[in-house]
Enzyme design. Structure first.
Site, PDB file in Angstrom:
ATOM      1  CD  GLU A 153     -38.458 -53.623 -11.660  1.00 40.49           C
ATOM      2  OE1 GLU A 153     -38.962 -53.637 -12.722  1.00 40.49           O
ATOM      3  OE2 GLU A 153     -37.400 -53.220 -11.486  1.00 40.49           O
ATOM      4  CG  PHE A 180     -32.820 -61.670 -18.467  1.00 42.07           C
ATOM      5  CD1 PHE A 180     -31.287 -61.959 -18.890  1.00 42.07           C
ATOM      6  CD2 PHE A 180     -33.574 -60.724 -19.273  1.00 42.07           C
ATOM      7  CE1 PHE A 180     -30.831 -61.226 -19.962  1.00 42.07           C
ATOM      8  CE2 PHE A 180     -33.056 -60.178 -20.384  1.00 42.07           C
ATOM      9  CZ  PHE A 180     -31.635 -60.403 -20.773  1.00 42.07           C
TER      10      PHE A 180
END
Length: 187
Positions: A99, A24
């Site tokens: 990330e 997501f």
């Protein structure tokens, strides 16, 4: 917790025997898709809201002048709309580095626009990481974003591209749109 989460994430999930998994995206993963995917479709997750509370020392700012990027904050009853990607587990070799600045992978339930659901992963920067900046007035966040630049470009570009992408998805995000309005008012 250290802001570099690469090794922590690699120990966090075992992908043995897994051919694909849903991911997501709610920030730059919506518009900067620099990874291969098998399928893509709009989705949402429940109980979370998007906030510009995470510092960016490695992409949209520097250690001396961090930018601000989004993370998710728990909020009962909230819905966060974004984009879901069905990916091969090897994609996380790249995404864990992308990330790395404080984001951890968590398991979540994704709800697709047709009402169907699937388990997936989401990167969230929690308040216990060194790069977490936390709450601030939207105007102050916009001022910080206006002046921050890092190896991935201007922090303002991140905000504006995210806001445009959310509108294209039909997503409501009062916080993002308020920070965007403050940025444009000061321009």
């Amino acid at each position: 917790m250290s802001s570099n989460t690469v090794e922590h994430n690699r120990r966090r999930h075992d992908f043995s025997g897994v051919e694909s998994i849903w991911l997501f995206g709610y920030g730059s993963l919506i518009y900067k898709v620099d990874f291969p995917y098998l399928e893509q479709k709009p989705a949402s997750i429940q109980g979370w809201t998007r906030r510009f509370w995470q510092g960016s020392h490695d992409h949209r700012g520097t250690p001396e002048a961090p930018g601000r990027v989004v993370t998710l904050i728990e909020q009962p009853g909230a819905t966060c709309k974004g984009m879901a990607y069905r990916v091969s587990p090897n994609v996380f070799e790249h995404l864990d580095v992308r990330e790395k600045n404080g984001y951890l992978r968590f398991t979540t339930t994704l709800t697709f626009d047709d009402g169907s659901e699937a388990e997936g992963l989401v990167y969230i920067a929690t308040e216990d990481n060194e790069a977490f900046l936390g709450r601030a007035p939207d105007a102050a966040i916009a001022r910080q974003i206006a002046t921050a630049t890092g190896p991935s470009g201007a922090n303002s570009e991140y905000l504006l591209r995210l806001a445009d992408s959310l509108r294209a998805l039909g997503a409501e995000c009062t916080h993002t749109f308020s920070v965007e309005a403050c940025l444009k008012a000061d321009a």
